[in-house]
Design an enzyme around this catalytic site. Structure first.
Site, short mmCIF file in Angstrom:
data_model
loop_
_atom_site.label_atom_id
_atom_site.label_comp_id
_atom_site.label_asym_id
_atom_site.label_seq_id
_atom_site.Cartn_x
_atom_site.Cartn_y
_atom_site.Cartn_z
N LYS A 183 11.67 40.66 -2.82
CA LYS A 183 11.70 40.01 -4.13
C LYS A 183 10.90 38.71 -4.17
O LYS A 183 10.44 38.29 -5.23
CB LYS A 183 13.15 39.70 -4.55
CG LYS A 183 13.98 40.91 -4.93
CD LYS A 183 13.65 41.44 -6.31
CE LYS A 183 14.73 42.31 -6.91
NZ LYS A 183 15.35 43.28 -6.03
N SER A 197 22.48 37.88 -9.42
CA SER A 197 23.42 37.45 -8.39
C SER A 197 22.86 37.82 -7.03
O SER A 197 23.46 37.60 -6.01
CB SER A 197 24.77 38.14 -8.59
OG SER A 197 24.58 39.53 -8.65
N GLU A 217 17.21 56.54 -5.31
CA GLU A 217 18.31 55.85 -5.99
C GLU A 217 19.64 56.23 -5.36
O GLU A 217 19.77 57.30 -4.75
CB GLU A 217 18.40 56.31 -7.45
CG GLU A 217 17.31 55.79 -8.34
CD GLU A 217 17.48 56.33 -9.75
OE1 GLU A 217 17.41 55.52 -10.68
OE2 GLU A 217 17.69 57.54 -9.93
N GLY A 275 23.93 56.14 -9.41
CA GLY A 275 23.09 55.43 -10.38
C GLY A 275 21.73 56.08 -10.52
O GLY A 275 20.71 55.45 -10.29
N ASP A 288 19.85 56.91 -12.98
CA ASP A 288 19.21 56.80 -14.30
C ASP A 288 17.70 57.02 -14.21
O ASP A 288 17.10 57.58 -15.13
CB ASP A 288 19.50 55.44 -14.92
CG ASP A 288 18.96 54.31 -14.07
OD1 ASP A 288 19.56 54.04 -13.00
OD2 ASP A 288 17.93 53.72 -14.43
N SER A 302 13.74 47.57 2.13
CA SER A 302 13.48 46.53 1.12
C SER A 302 14.19 45.20 1.32
O SER A 302 13.75 44.19 0.77
CB SER A 302 13.77 47.10 -0.27
OG SER A 302 15.07 47.64 -0.32
C1 PLP Z 1 15.92 44.46 -6.09
C2 PLP Z 1 16.01 45.30 -4.90
C3 PLP Z 1 15.68 46.68 -4.92
C4 PLP Z 1 15.25 47.38 -6.19
O1 PLP Z 1 14.03 46.89 -6.65
P1 PLP Z 1 13.52 47.18 -8.13
O2 PLP Z 1 12.21 46.49 -8.21
O3 PLP Z 1 14.54 46.61 -9.08
O4 PLP Z 1 13.43 48.66 -8.27
C5 PLP Z 1 15.73 47.39 -3.74
N1 PLP Z 1 16.13 46.81 -2.58
C6 PLP Z 1 16.48 45.52 -2.51
C7 PLP Z 1 16.90 44.95 -1.22
C8 PLP Z 1 16.43 44.71 -3.67
O5 PLP Z 1 16.78 43.42 -3.59
#
Ligand code: PLP
Length: 335
Positions: free
Chosen positions: A62, A87, A213, A217, A219, A313
């Site tokens: 992020k 959050s 996903e 969830g 969607d 991620s």
């Molecule tokens: C926000 C987040 C996601 C999802 O990312 P999007 O861009 O909203 O699809 C996946 N993994 C982690 C660790 C995140 O913080």
């Protein structure tokens, strides 16, 4: 929202946008490692490349999108400041980017957010504004603050600069490992997926791009199948970073254009992937960060003999929650 509300011209969001973000982020983001596991490869008969954004600054990808958005603020926007509501990892990404760029930041967080997250966000120098999840609407608060104090709102995924920033993780991955047959990407609101899919389909059109996903969830999967953005109730899943209730009007058309499929994994599979990462690869990955890996480990995607990129991620999970989840505590609820 119906299909007609979607801005189809956002499919013009291009690889060049991600390349420019990549240049802006040079020397600011960590170039995270790409790790492999012989155990996983042998088990699946595939070659997996894990892009480890759990080692990114603030612990998740992020930071990439947040920095790419803030660094393009005008001098006036920089002076007045930024507001974000989250959050989770987006809050910390914005707070860190704001500190590095000298931009005042207000983060709207639920009063019952884990103390560790409130502290981390304040630790980056952001002003934390608490709200009551039961009675107040964070979006309305964010918008009011933006209006009253002239703050610029940076959304967690539905913004072209955010999408471009997130895609830089895929540029780094391809630079490191070359062509891939498939790329598995965790999916919440689609910032990471839209950015990564754009990179993959430009550099290696034959690479299958798959969003992943949580089962509860799905969607995004429904949206892709129906050809319009589907809204769902708050999903009960341990993947708290993917509890989004709908894709964005900017992310959806890009996903529609460039993503081959969206699949789901269960919370049980997420926990198994967390245990694998900890036990075999000695690293801490949060439940949402395990979505791509869990889909690979599930062995339902026809990956045998293929070279597969897996976006890992993020790694922000309290150790106590981590222990609780590994002991099966996830069955009691999603927190
Ligand atoms: C926000 C987040 C996601 C999802 O990312 P999007 O861009 O909203 O699809 C996946 N993994 C982690 C660790 C995140 O913080």
């Amino acid at each position: 929202m119906t299909g007609a509300d979607v801005f189809h011209e956002d499919a013009a969001f291009s690889y060049e946008d991600v390349v420019r973000a990549h240049e802006r982020l040079a020397g600011v983001v960590s170039r995270t490692p790409v790790l492999t596991s012989t155990t996983a490869n042998d088990r699946l008969g595939a070659q997996l490349y894990f892009k480890c954004e759990n080692f990114q600054r603030m612990g998740a990808f992020k930071f990439r999108g947040a920095y790419n958005a803030l660094v393009q603020f005008t001098p006036e926007q920089r002076r007045l400041g930024v507001v974000a509501f989250s959050s989770g990892n987006h809050a910390q990404g914005v707070a860190l980017a704001a500190r590095l760029l000298g931009v005042p930041a207000v983060i709207v967080m639920p009063a019952d957010a884990p103390v560790i997250k409130l502290e981390a966000t304040r630790g980056y120098g952001a002003e934390v504004m608490l709200y009551d999840r039961a009675t107040e609407d964070r979006e309305a608060i964010g918008q009011r603050l933006a209006h009253e104090r002239g703050l610029t709102l940076v959304p967690p995924y539905d913004h072209l600069h955010v999408m471009a920033g997130q895609g830089t993780a895929a540029i780094e991955l391809f630079e490191e490992v070359g062509p891939l047959d498939a790329l598995l990407v965790p999916l919440g609101g689609g910032g990471l997926l839209s950015g990564c899919a754009t990179v993959a389909k430009t550099l290696h059109p034959g690479c299958r791009v798959i969003g992943v996903e949580p089962e509860a969830g799905n969607d995004g999967q429904q949206s892709l199948r129906r050809g319009q953005i589907v809204h769902i109730g708050l999903p009960a899943t341990i993947a708290d970073g993917a509890q989004t209730q709908h894709l964005g009007r900017h992310t959806f058309p890009v996903i529609q254009d460039r993503v081959d499929d969206i699949v789901t994994v269960s919370d049980q599979e997420l926990v198994e992937a967390m245990a694998f990462f900890a036990g075999r690869m000695k690293m801490l990955v949060e439940p949402t960060g395990c979505l791509g890996a869990a889909a690979a480990f599930g062995d339902r995607l026809g990956l045998r003999g293929q070279r597969v990129g897996v976006m890992v991620s993020g790694g922000n999970v309290d150790l106590s929650r981590f222990g609780h989840l590994l002991q099966g505590g996830f069955q009691e609820g999603h927190r």
